[in-house]
Design a protein around this motif. Structure first.
Motif, PDB file in Angstrom:
ATOM      1  N   LYS A  24      37.261  41.968  43.660  1.00 42.91           N
ATOM      2  CA  LYS A  24      36.712  41.028  44.633  1.00 42.91           C
ATOM      3  C   LYS A  24      37.363  39.646  44.508  1.00 42.91           C
ATOM      4  O   LYS A  24      37.852  39.277  43.447  1.00 42.91           O
ATOM      5  CB  LYS A  24      35.194  40.908  44.461  1.00 42.91           C
ATOM      6  N   GLY A  25      37.318  38.913  45.589  1.00 46.77           N
ATOM      7  CA  GLY A  25      37.870  37.564  45.553  1.00 46.77           C
ATOM      8  C   GLY A  25      39.351  37.549  45.876  1.00 46.77           C
ATOM      9  O   GLY A  25      39.952  38.553  46.257  1.00 46.77           O
ATOM     10  N   TRP A  26      39.941  36.371  45.710  1.00 46.02           N
ATOM     11  CA  TRP A  26      41.365  36.195  46.026  1.00 46.02           C
ATOM     12  C   TRP A  26      42.208  36.596  44.818  1.00 46.02           C
ATOM     13  O   TRP A  26      42.333  35.878  43.850  1.00 46.02           O
ATOM     14  CB  TRP A  26      41.631  34.730  46.390  1.00 46.02           C
ATOM     15  N   GLY A  27      42.779  37.783  44.875  1.00 44.30           N
ATOM     16  CA  GLY A  27      43.578  38.287  43.758  1.00 44.30           C
ATOM     17  C   GLY A  27      42.712  39.013  42.749  1.00 44.30           C
ATOM     18  O   GLY A  27      41.614  38.564  42.413  1.00 44.30           O
ATOM     19  N   ALA A  28      43.208  40.121  42.285  1.00 46.70           N
ATOM     20  CA  ALA A  28      42.454  40.946  41.344  1.00 46.70           C
ATOM     21  C   ALA A  28      42.393  40.292  39.964  1.00 46.70           C
ATOM     22  O   ALA A  28      43.280  39.526  39.569  1.00 46.70           O
ATOM     23  CB  ALA A  28      43.084  42.327  41.239  1.00 46.70           C
ATOM     24  N   ASP A  29      41.341  40.616  39.234  1.00 46.84           N
ATOM     25  CA  ASP A  29      41.191  40.168  37.848  1.00 46.84           C
ATOM     26  C   ASP A  29      41.932  41.174  36.964  1.00 46.84           C
ATOM     27  O   ASP A  29      41.361  42.143  36.468  1.00 46.84           O
ATOM     28  CB  ASP A  29      39.699  40.123  37.499  1.00 46.84           C
ATOM     29  N   ASP A  30      43.236  40.934  36.801  1.00 44.38           N
ATOM     30  CA  ASP A  30      44.084  41.889  36.088  1.00 44.38           C
ATOM     31  C   ASP A  30      43.685  42.048  34.623  1.00 44.38           C
ATOM     32  O   ASP A  30      43.845  43.127  34.041  1.00 44.38           O
ATOM     33  CB  ASP A  30      45.555  41.468  36.182  1.00 44.38           C
ATOM     34  N   LYS A  31      43.173  40.990  34.041  1.00 43.84           N
ATOM     35  CA  LYS A  31      42.756  41.054  32.635  1.00 43.84           C
ATOM     36  C   LYS A  31      41.653  42.090  32.449  1.00 43.84           C
ATOM     37  O   LYS A  31      41.684  42.877  31.486  1.00 43.84           O
ATOM     38  CB  LYS A  31      42.268  39.674  32.173  1.00 43.84           C
ATOM     39  N   THR A  32      40.683  42.125  33.358  1.00 45.51           N
ATOM     40  CA  THR A  32      39.603  43.109  33.277  1.00 45.51           C
ATOM     41  C   THR A  32      40.128  44.521  33.525  1.00 45.51           C
ATOM     42  O   THR A  32      39.730  45.473  32.843  1.00 45.51           O
ATOM     43  CB  THR A  32      38.503  42.772  34.306  1.00 45.51           C
ATOM     44  N   ILE A  33      41.031  44.665  34.490  1.00 46.66           N
ATOM     45  CA  ILE A  33      41.617  45.979  34.786  1.00 46.66           C
ATOM     46  C   ILE A  33      42.307  46.542  33.548  1.00 46.66           C
ATOM     47  O   ILE A  33      42.114  47.707  33.180  1.00 46.66           O
ATOM     48  CB  ILE A  33      42.614  45.872  35.957  1.00 46.66           C
ATOM     49  N   LEU A  37      40.999  49.990  31.739  1.00 40.81           N
ATOM     50  CA  LEU A  37      41.837  51.182  31.894  1.00 40.81           C
ATOM     51  C   LEU A  37      42.862  51.333  30.779  1.00 40.81           C
ATOM     52  O   LEU A  37      43.271  52.456  30.461  1.00 40.81           O
ATOM     53  CB  LEU A  37      42.530  51.152  33.262  1.00 40.81           C
ATOM     54  N   GLY A  38      43.257  50.216  30.167  1.00 36.56           N
ATOM     55  CA  GLY A  38      44.204  50.289  29.050  1.00 36.56           C
ATOM     56  C   GLY A  38      43.567  50.742  27.750  1.00 36.56           C
ATOM     57  O   GLY A  38      44.255  50.930  26.750  1.00 36.56           O
ATOM     58  N   GLU A  65      46.613  50.382  43.821  1.00 32.84           N
ATOM     59  CA  GLU A  65      47.909  50.174  44.471  1.00 32.84           C
ATOM     60  C   GLU A  65      47.882  48.983  45.419  1.00 32.84           C
ATOM     61  O   GLU A  65      48.895  48.297  45.595  1.00 32.84           O
ATOM     62  CB  GLU A  65      48.323  51.435  45.235  1.00 32.84           C
ATOM     63  N   SER A  66      46.722  48.743  46.040  1.00 28.48           N
ATOM     64  CA  SER A  66      46.610  47.625  46.989  1.00 28.48           C
ATOM     65  C   SER A  66      46.336  46.291  46.297  1.00 28.48           C
ATOM     66  O   SER A  66      46.533  45.226  46.896  1.00 28.48           O
ATOM     67  CB  SER A  66      45.506  47.912  48.014  1.00 28.48           C
ATOM     68  N   GLU A  67      45.885  46.343  45.046  1.00 21.16           N
ATOM     69  CA  GLU A  67      45.478  45.123  44.349  1.00 21.16           C
ATOM     70  C   GLU A  67      46.544  44.567  43.404  1.00 21.16           C
ATOM     71  O   GLU A  67      46.573  43.370  43.127  1.00 21.16           O
ATOM     72  CB  GLU A  67      44.191  45.383  43.549  1.00 21.16           C
ATOM     73  N   ILE A  68      47.378  45.452  42.860  1.00 21.73           N
ATOM     74  CA  ILE A  68      48.396  45.004  41.902  1.00 21.73           C
ATOM     75  C   ILE A  68      49.763  45.426  42.417  1.00 21.73           C
ATOM     76  O   ILE A  68      49.877  46.200  43.361  1.00 21.73           O
ATOM     77  CB  ILE A  68      48.127  45.557  40.482  1.00 21.73           C
ATOM     78  N   SER A  69      50.825  44.932  41.785  1.00 18.67           N
ATOM     79  CA  SER A  69      52.155  45.195  42.338  1.00 18.67           C
ATOM     80  C   SER A  69      53.221  45.229  41.240  1.00 18.67           C
ATOM     81  O   SER A  69      52.953  44.960  40.076  1.00 18.67           O
ATOM     82  CB  SER A  69      52.508  44.119  43.369  1.00 18.67           C
ATOM     83  N   GLY A  70      54.445  45.570  41.657  1.00 16.15           N
ATOM     84  CA  GLY A  70      55.598  45.523  40.768  1.00 16.15           C
ATOM     85  C   GLY A  70      55.567  46.558  39.663  1.00 16.15           C
ATOM     86  O   GLY A  70      54.986  47.638  39.794  1.00 16.15           O
ATOM     87  N   LYS A 286      59.263  40.437  24.181  1.00 16.03           N
ATOM     88  CA  LYS A 286      60.409  39.564  24.455  1.00 16.03           C
ATOM     89  C   LYS A 286      61.076  39.888  25.789  1.00 16.03           C
ATOM     90  O   LYS A 286      61.557  38.985  26.491  1.00 16.03           O
ATOM     91  CB  LYS A 286      61.430  39.693  23.319  1.00 16.03           C
ATOM     92  N   GLU A 287      61.097  41.180  26.147  1.00 15.59           N
ATOM     93  CA  GLU A 287      61.870  41.617  27.314  1.00 15.59           C
ATOM     94  C   GLU A 287      61.050  41.816  28.583  1.00 15.59           C
ATOM     95  O   GLU A 287      61.615  42.103  29.641  1.00 15.59           O
ATOM     96  CB  GLU A 287      62.602  42.929  26.982  1.00 15.59           C
ATOM     97  N   THR A 288      59.726  41.704  28.502  1.00 17.39           N
ATOM     98  CA  THR A 288      58.879  41.875  29.693  1.00 17.39           C
ATOM     99  C   THR A 288      58.004  40.635  29.865  1.00 17.39           C
ATOM    100  O   THR A 288      58.011  39.736  29.028  1.00 17.39           O
ATOM    101  CB  THR A 288      57.986  43.129  29.560  1.00 17.39           C
ATOM    102  N   SER A 289      57.236  40.602  30.955  1.00 17.97           N
ATOM    103  CA  SER A 289      56.420  39.412  31.199  1.00 17.97           C
ATOM    104  C   SER A 289      55.180  39.764  32.006  1.00 17.97           C
ATOM    105  O   SER A 289      55.041  40.863  32.543  1.00 17.97           O
ATOM    106  CB  SER A 289      57.238  38.355  31.961  1.00 17.97           C
ATOM    107  N   GLY A 290      54.255  38.816  32.072  1.00 18.23           N
ATOM    108  CA  GLY A 290      53.077  38.922  32.929  1.00 18.23           C
ATOM    109  C   GLY A 290      52.142  40.068  32.576  1.00 18.23           C
ATOM    110  O   GLY A 290      52.036  40.484  31.420  1.00 18.23           O
ATOM    111  N   ASP A 291      51.474  40.571  33.607  1.00 15.74           N
ATOM    112  CA  ASP A 291      50.497  41.639  33.412  1.00 15.74           C
ATOM    113  C   ASP A 291      51.158  42.945  32.976  1.00 15.74           C
ATOM    114  O   ASP A 291      50.551  43.746  32.266  1.00 15.74           O
ATOM    115  CB  ASP A 291      49.689  41.864  34.691  1.00 15.74           C
ATOM    116  N   TYR A 292      52.395  43.142  33.401  1.00 16.93           N
ATOM    117  CA  TYR A 292      53.146  44.336  32.962  1.00 16.93           C
ATOM    118  C   TYR A 292      53.292  44.320  31.438  1.00 16.93           C
ATOM    119  O   TYR A 292      53.033  45.328  30.770  1.00 16.93           O
ATOM    120  CB  TYR A 292      54.506  44.352  33.643  1.00 16.93           C
ATOM    121  N   LYS A 293      53.670  43.174  30.900  1.00 14.70           N
ATOM    122  CA  LYS A 293      53.790  43.036  29.448  1.00 14.70           C
ATOM    123  C   LYS A 293      52.446  43.273  28.763  1.00 14.70           C
ATOM    124  O   LYS A 293      52.361  44.028  27.787  1.00 14.70           O
ATOM    125  CB  LYS A 293      54.315  41.637  29.088  1.00 14.70           C
ATOM    126  N   LYS A 294      51.388  42.663  29.280  1.00 13.10           N
ATOM    127  CA  LYS A 294      50.058  42.811  28.676  1.00 13.10           C
ATOM    128  C   LYS A 294      49.606  44.269  28.674  1.00 13.10           C
ATOM    129  O   LYS A 294      49.022  44.755  27.704  1.00 13.10           O
ATOM    130  CB  LYS A 294      49.038  41.956  29.429  1.00 13.10           C
TER     131      LYS A 294
END
Length: 304
Positions: A24-33, A37-38, A65-70, A286-294
């Motif tokens: 919900k809201g503007w942009g997903a809460d990736d930390k909670t996702i 799920l992790g 798929e609609s909430e996150i990308s890359g 070192k080689e990745t970044s953002g939510d993908y790295k997390k």
């Protein structure tokens, strides 16, 4: 050993509700996702997916798929699939990428057990409405491997000779090599590879590496033999090559982390450290970044 850290008890309904709030809201809460799920095993993830659809009348994977990308979305998508379905998707992507990704097919065919590979073939047909064999047209995925522990020394000798003829100056019977690699037990094949090394003073995988040049069949054959010999060492090298490549190979990195996190990624991590004197988590960070790295670090078992 696995790297995934998952709770023994969880409420799929509560997880589904928490995910809905995260969307919900503007942009997903990736930390909670990632936090949910992790840290759920395959059975728990399927329960969450079912609960989410019952509560909100939509497919959780499509919502993700609609909430996150890359790279984060691609890794999460594959993580959410059941293993057989995931491997069916990986096989299809490899087929669409052409001969350069034949090694991914060889990896799937030679790491999985006969029953697991049969499940992948069923999942492929269900998802794509055609058989994996039709799309691939090679025997790597169509045979059913015997899984006993007996060793036939005479057979090891004769089939080491057949493989030698196949490898030698790129001549020989490709079909016979595929038949041997896909129907013999892994125990029998290791005996055959050992006989080859004793006879020719070089391992068959090293000989293939010396000879393969740009031949896609030989690259796939090399992958098959490495996976049969020691798939953990094979995956360590895949990770090493993915990370050291100019512009990280995120597809290979994600494939290994996502497919092995619930199986033997801890062992692969240890091999990586022994080979590179760097912890895999540090190399990935070192080689990745953002939510993908997390997300990758979560699957690698790194605690916040």
């Amino acid at each position: 050993m696995a790297t995934l850290i998952a709770p023994s008890n969880h409420s799929s309904a509560e997880d589904a509700e928490a995910l809905q709030k995260a969307f919900k809201g503007w942009g997903a809460d990736d930390k909670t996702i990632i936090a949910i799920l992790g840290h759920r095993n395959v059975h728990q993830r399927q329960q969450i997916r079912k609960a989410y659809e019952e509560l909100h009348q939509e497919d959780l994977i499509k919502r993700l798929e609609s909430e996150i990308s890359g790279d984060f979305e691609r890794a999460m998508y594959r993580w959410m699939l059941e293993p057989a379905d995931r491997d069916a998707v990986l096989a299809n992507v490899a087929i669409r990428n052409g001969k350069k990704d034949l090694h991914v097919i060889a990896e799937i065919a030679c790491v999985l057990s006969a029953e697991e590979l049969l499940a992948v073939r069923r999942a492929y047909r269900h998802r794509y409405k055609r058989s994996l064999e039709e799309d691939l047209l090679v025997g790597l995925v169509s045979s059913y491997r015997y899984e006993g522990d007996e060793i036939n020394a005479r057979l090891a000798q004769s089939e080491a000779n057949i493989l030698h003829e196949t490898v030698k100056e790129k001549k020989g019977n490709y079909e016979e090599a595929i038949r041997i690699l896909t129907t013999r037990s892994k125990t029998q094949l290791v005996a055959t590879f050992n006989r080859y090394r004793d006879e020719h003073a070089i391992s068959i995988s090293k000989k293939l590496l010396d000879n393969q040049a740009s031949d896609d069949f030989y690259k796939a054959l090399h992958t098959a033999i490495r996976c049969i010999n020691d798939h953990k060492k094979y995956y360590e090298k895949v990770l090493r090559n993915a990370i050291k490549k100019v512009g990280t190979d995120e597809d290979a990195l994600s494939r290994v982390v996502v497919t092995r996190a619930e199986k033997d990624l801890r062992d692969i991590k240890e091999l990586y450290y022994k080979r590179n004197s760097v912890h895999l988590e540090d190399a990935v960070a070192k080689e990745t970044s953002g939510d993908y790295k997390k997300f990758l670090l979560t699957l690698l078992g790194k605690q916040d």
